[in-house]
Design a protein around this motif. Structure first.
Motif, PDB file in Angstrom:
ATOM      1  N   LEU A   1     -19.410  69.131  26.938  1.00 38.18           N
ATOM      2  CA  LEU A   1     -18.412  69.948  27.629  1.00 38.18           C
ATOM      3  C   LEU A   1     -17.287  70.265  26.665  1.00 38.18           C
ATOM      4  O   LEU A   1     -16.941  69.445  25.815  1.00 38.18           O
ATOM      5  CB  LEU A   1     -17.790  69.191  28.807  1.00 38.18           C
ATOM      6  CG  LEU A   1     -18.601  68.992  30.055  1.00 38.18           C
ATOM      7  CD1 LEU A   1     -17.800  68.147  31.052  1.00 38.18           C
ATOM      8  CD2 LEU A   1     -18.962  70.315  30.685  1.00 38.18           C
ATOM      9  N   ARG A   2     -16.721  71.453  26.834  1.00 35.51           N
ATOM     10  CA  ARG A   2     -15.523  71.808  26.072  1.00 35.51           C
ATOM     11  C   ARG A   2     -14.576  72.519  27.021  1.00 35.51           C
ATOM     12  O   ARG A   2     -14.970  73.448  27.725  1.00 35.51           O
ATOM     13  CB  ARG A   2     -15.870  72.733  24.910  1.00 35.51           C
ATOM     14  CG  ARG A   2     -14.648  73.156  24.132  1.00 35.51           C
ATOM     15  CD  ARG A   2     -14.992  74.047  22.983  1.00 35.51           C
ATOM     16  NE  ARG A   2     -13.773  74.453  22.301  1.00 35.51           N
ATOM     17  CZ  ARG A   2     -13.763  75.168  21.209  1.00 35.51           C
ATOM     18  NH1 ARG A   2     -14.895  75.552  20.663  1.00 35.51           N
ATOM     19  NH2 ARG A   2     -12.627  75.501  20.660  1.00 35.51           N
ATOM     20  N   PHE A   3     -13.330  72.062  27.050  1.00 34.29           N
ATOM     21  CA  PHE A   3     -12.292  72.675  27.865  1.00 34.29           C
ATOM     22  C   PHE A   3     -11.410  73.511  26.942  1.00 34.29           C
ATOM     23  O   PHE A   3     -10.890  72.998  25.959  1.00 34.29           O
ATOM     24  CB  PHE A   3     -11.431  71.606  28.544  1.00 34.29           C
ATOM     25  CG  PHE A   3     -12.208  70.699  29.458  1.00 34.29           C
ATOM     26  CD1 PHE A   3     -12.350  71.008  30.803  1.00 34.29           C
ATOM     27  CD2 PHE A   3     -12.789  69.541  28.978  1.00 34.29           C
ATOM     28  CE1 PHE A   3     -13.058  70.164  31.650  1.00 34.29           C
ATOM     29  CE2 PHE A   3     -13.492  68.693  29.812  1.00 34.29           C
ATOM     30  CZ  PHE A   3     -13.628  69.012  31.153  1.00 34.29           C
ATOM     31  N   THR A   4     -11.227  74.785  27.264  1.00 30.07           N
ATOM     32  CA  THR A   4     -10.379  75.668  26.472  1.00 30.07           C
ATOM     33  C   THR A   4      -9.328  76.277  27.391  1.00 30.07           C
ATOM     34  O   THR A   4      -9.666  76.798  28.452  1.00 30.07           O
ATOM     35  CB  THR A   4     -11.211  76.792  25.824  1.00 30.07           C
ATOM     36  OG1 THR A   4     -12.269  76.209  25.070  1.00 30.07           O
ATOM     37  CG2 THR A   4     -10.356  77.647  24.907  1.00 30.07           C
TER      38      THR A   4
ATOM     39  N   ASP B   1      -6.016  78.104  34.272  1.00 34.23           N
ATOM     40  CA  ASP B   1      -5.552  77.008  33.409  1.00 34.23           C
ATOM     41  C   ASP B   1      -5.016  75.810  34.202  1.00 34.23           C
ATOM     42  O   ASP B   1      -5.300  74.664  33.872  1.00 34.23           O
ATOM     43  CB  ASP B   1      -4.451  77.491  32.460  1.00 34.23           C
ATOM     44  CG  ASP B   1      -4.981  77.964  31.123  1.00 34.23           C
ATOM     45  OD1 ASP B   1      -6.202  78.170  30.989  1.00 34.23           O
ATOM     46  OD2 ASP B   1      -4.163  78.118  30.204  1.00 34.23           O
TER      47      ASP B   1
ATOM     48  N   LEU C   1      -7.854  74.037  35.822  1.00 36.77           N
ATOM     49  CA  LEU C   1      -8.671  73.417  34.784  1.00 36.77           C
ATOM     50  C   LEU C   1      -8.035  72.137  34.252  1.00 36.77           C
ATOM     51  O   LEU C   1      -8.731  71.152  33.991  1.00 36.77           O
ATOM     52  CB  LEU C   1      -8.927  74.410  33.649  1.00 36.77           C
ATOM     53  CG  LEU C   1      -9.865  73.958  32.542  1.00 36.77           C
ATOM     54  CD1 LEU C   1     -11.237  73.574  33.099  1.00 36.77           C
ATOM     55  CD2 LEU C   1     -10.000  75.048  31.484  1.00 36.77           C
ATOM     56  N   ALA C   2      -6.708  72.115  34.124  1.00 41.96           N
ATOM     57  CA  ALA C   2      -6.019  70.911  33.650  1.00 41.96           C
ATOM     58  C   ALA C   2      -6.259  69.746  34.610  1.00 41.96           C
ATOM     59  O   ALA C   2      -6.477  68.610  34.184  1.00 41.96           O
ATOM     60  CB  ALA C   2      -4.524  71.188  33.503  1.00 41.96           C
TER      61      ALA C   2
ATOM     62  N   LYS D   1      -9.998  68.699  34.422  1.00 40.02           N
ATOM     63  CA  LYS D   1     -10.276  67.950  33.192  1.00 40.02           C
ATOM     64  C   LYS D   1     -10.005  66.461  33.374  1.00 40.02           C
ATOM     65  O   LYS D   1     -10.801  65.619  32.949  1.00 40.02           O
ATOM     66  CB  LYS D   1      -9.446  68.499  32.030  1.00 40.02           C
ATOM     67  CG  LYS D   1      -9.745  67.822  30.708  1.00 40.02           C
ATOM     68  CD  LYS D   1      -8.806  68.298  29.625  1.00 40.02           C
ATOM     69  CE  LYS D   1      -7.621  67.378  29.621  1.00 40.02           C
ATOM     70  NZ  LYS D   1      -6.756  67.478  28.465  1.00 40.02           N
TER      71      LYS D   1
ATOM     72  N   ILE E   1     -14.557  76.287  30.782  1.00 42.78           N
ATOM     73  CA  ILE E   1     -15.348  75.094  30.498  1.00 42.78           C
ATOM     74  C   ILE E   1     -16.631  75.607  29.872  1.00 42.78           C
ATOM     75  O   ILE E   1     -17.300  76.465  30.452  1.00 42.78           O
ATOM     76  CB  ILE E   1     -15.709  74.306  31.777  1.00 42.78           C
ATOM     77  CG1 ILE E   1     -14.472  73.798  32.490  1.00 42.78           C
ATOM     78  CG2 ILE E   1     -16.633  73.137  31.431  1.00 42.78           C
ATOM     79  CD1 ILE E   1     -14.774  73.116  33.819  1.00 42.78           C
TER      80      ILE E   1
ATOM     81  N   HIS F   1     -20.247  74.539  29.090  1.00 45.97           N
ATOM     82  CA  HIS F   1     -21.125  73.512  29.638  1.00 45.97           C
ATOM     83  C   HIS F   1     -22.490  73.599  28.977  1.00 45.97           C
ATOM     84  O   HIS F   1     -23.091  74.666  28.927  1.00 45.97           O
ATOM     85  CB  HIS F   1     -21.252  73.722  31.157  1.00 45.97           C
ATOM     86  CG  HIS F   1     -22.184  72.788  31.829  1.00 45.97           C
ATOM     87  ND1 HIS F   1     -23.452  73.167  32.193  1.00 45.97           N
ATOM     88  CD2 HIS F   1     -22.050  71.501  32.213  1.00 45.97           C
ATOM     89  CE1 HIS F   1     -24.055  72.147  32.774  1.00 45.97           C
ATOM     90  NE2 HIS F   1     -23.218  71.118  32.795  1.00 45.97           N
TER      91      HIS F   1
ATOM     92  N   ILE G   1     -12.834  65.106  35.741  1.00 45.64           N
ATOM     93  CA  ILE G   1     -14.136  65.103  35.059  1.00 45.64           C
ATOM     94  C   ILE G   1     -14.168  64.028  33.974  1.00 45.64           C
ATOM     95  O   ILE G   1     -15.134  63.261  33.876  1.00 45.64           O
ATOM     96  CB  ILE G   1     -14.447  66.503  34.484  1.00 45.64           C
ATOM     97  CG1 ILE G   1     -14.720  67.485  35.625  1.00 45.64           C
ATOM     98  CG2 ILE G   1     -15.617  66.452  33.508  1.00 45.64           C
ATOM     99  CD1 ILE G   1     -14.797  68.947  35.198  1.00 45.64           C
ATOM    100  N   ALA G   2     -13.117  63.955  33.160  1.00 50.19           N
ATOM    101  CA  ALA G   2     -13.089  62.952  32.087  1.00 50.19           C
ATOM    102  C   ALA G   2     -13.130  61.536  32.659  1.00 50.19           C
ATOM    103  O   ALA G   2     -13.818  60.664  32.115  1.00 50.19           O
ATOM    104  CB  ALA G   2     -11.840  63.144  31.228  1.00 50.19           C
TER     105      ALA G   2
END
Length: 103
Positions: free
Chosen positions: A61-64, A16, A19-20, A23, A4, A6, A26-27
């Protein structure tokens, strides 16, 4: 291991699969214009400890993800994360909640 990004570009490394699930939670919270905290224990290889960040709809935010395919999501885990996100202490990244057959 996904990340993430931030605010100012700080990277938070999270598995991963976890994080999925994060996400989605959080979204959902940010789409509702709700601010909250996210806390986690530092992964192996990082200095021992834990961290907390403030999440707000105005903070970028960016999720990778390392994996190209999204995992099948566990609704029980999402529900537990959503409940913690709505608490005064915010989301605590906990281990996956698995369905266990009743004996």
């Amino acid at each position: 291991m996904g990340t993430i990004q931030h605010g100012n570009g700080d990277e938070i490394h999270i598995d991963d699969r976890a994080l999925a699930h994060l996400k989605v939670v959080i979204a959902t919270k940010l789409r509702r214009n709700e601010s909250f905290t996210l806390s986690w224990q530092h992964p192996e290889g990082d200095p021992v400890g834990r961290s907390t960040i403030w999440l707000h709809p105005a903070i970028p935010l960016r999720f990778t993800f390392d994996e190209s395919e999204a995992p099948q999501l566990n609704t029980n885990w999402i529900q537990e994360l959503m409940q913690s996100a709505s608490s005064t202490s915010g989301i605590s990244l906990v281990d996956e909640v698995l369905d266990t057959p009743e004996v």
